[in-house]
Design an enzyme around this catalytic site. Sequence first.
Site, PDB file in Angstrom:
ATOM      1  N   HIS A 174       0.815  -1.220   0.000  1.00  0.00           N
ATOM      2  CA  HIS A 174       0.000   0.000   0.000  1.00  0.00           C
ATOM      3  C   HIS A 174       0.845   1.266   0.000  1.00  0.00           C
ATOM      4  CE1 HIS A 174      -4.052  -1.839   0.864  1.00  0.00           C
ATOM      5  NE2 HIS A 174      -3.256  -2.858   1.118  1.00  0.00           N
ATOM      6  N   ASP A 372       3.749   9.447  -1.187  1.00  0.00           N
ATOM      7  CA  ASP A 372       2.587   8.683  -0.756  1.00  0.00           C
ATOM      8  C   ASP A 372       2.372   7.519  -1.705  1.00  0.00           C
ATOM      9  OD1 ASP A 372       1.067   8.954   1.515  1.00  0.00           O
ATOM     10  OD2 ASP A 372      -0.038  10.699   0.814  1.00  0.00           O
TER      11      ASP A 372
END
Length: 485
Positions: A174, A372
Amino acid sequence: MSARAARRGSRLIVVSNRLPVALKRAGRRWQVEAGSGGLVSALLPVLRDRGGTWIGWSGAPGPVREFSRALAAADRQAGYRLAAVPLEEREIEDFYLGFSNEVIWPLFHDLPSLCNFRVRYWETYCRVNRKFAKAVAARARAGDFVWVHDYHLMNVAAELRRLGNRSRLAFFLHIPFPSPDIFLKLPWRAQILDALLEFDLIGLQTARDRANFLACVAALGRSTPRTRVGHFPISIDYNAFLRAAATPEVEARARELHRLLPRRKLVLGVDRLDYTKGITLRLRAFQDLLERRPEMHGRVSLIQVVVPSREDIPQYHRMKTEIEQLVGRINGAFARPGGWVPVWYEYRSLTRLDLLAYYRAADIALITPLKDGMNLVAKEYCACSIEEDCVLILSEFAGAAEQLASGALLVNPYDVRGVAEAIREAHAMPATERTARMRGLRRSIRRDDVYRWVDSFLRAAIARDLRAFPAPAARETSAVDELPI
């Protein structure tokens, strides 16, 4: 083989650091509260249909027997099994707070100087991954599909293979995957990479992450004919956010925000307290805008929400102090008595109602992480922007930038002047352009929602037997390529 037997032979076993429920003590008893979020919502129908199991840490230290009754009751209600992996206090300290968050988290976000490469952390990480693997091996049958999630559990496949398990194993990361010049700084780089290559399928967020992973494989001289690597950008439950944002309660709260901050455009930043989110640089950019562009005074306000996280750690405490000092300096220099306050700062966890109202009220979203994996806040903001008269400013280093580049204003978060000018550009953007950009962003997120993400990953992972997880014909499988032999 009968349909029922085929069904029994293709269960889904999901493995993550935490279970999709929250355990809370009520007197002498434990209570289980249902989890939330896009990943949980998207996987539940598959787990219920296939008779699956979700394996993870309970969130509470100590032996499982203390809350096994509560989990068994939650099993019956959920329609699938919950299996808790017990962790002791020291394991939580060294595996989760230590190796996961003081080594892998900063390293994979391109901040190796913040890593704490303690051998004890690595040894505990291996031991805990072995625990998770044993929990999987005790429950997995031949033909089951095991889907492991995130950086806490990169060794699970290797441990399962040592135990003789031959289930189909897939992994999804992730967070970003770093380039070789960063990854090779990890003392246990070979062990981590070899462990990952025991999975049949590795899923990453973006094409850049996939390229970085393959470059690391080449740099370490590894190859395999079995492991496949693809990029599968994770998303949100678009329709759920749309429906929630359209409720009268959210609309009323959004109107109240504009009443409290009238005759100006609202710029929104919502972040967990973390050094990867670029909060201080964002505040400096806003300060730079006000210093150089006096015509913006009174015409724009920044709402910066910081959600508490690990404040007991000195580095995080210092970051919180720096943020608050910056807010104080900006407001001290530019606020007008009884009128305009440039920065509305909140340090608290938001209720879902408050979060949706902020999304709905904001004219500009300022989402500028230093790095991110994806950043779902950007997608949530777009889904909640029902009027479509707003602008998304997004860091080019967020995974979401790959999908949202055509409609967002992309910025380099390290470029303070550039971010300041992006705010000015968003403020001055014509209404027709704002609407066209946001409409395109929302259309893209609606099409590629979290359900399509799950669907594309499972289709790729079990391509040998698509009948096990049939998918709508209109949806395409994400590109998956074999590693070079």
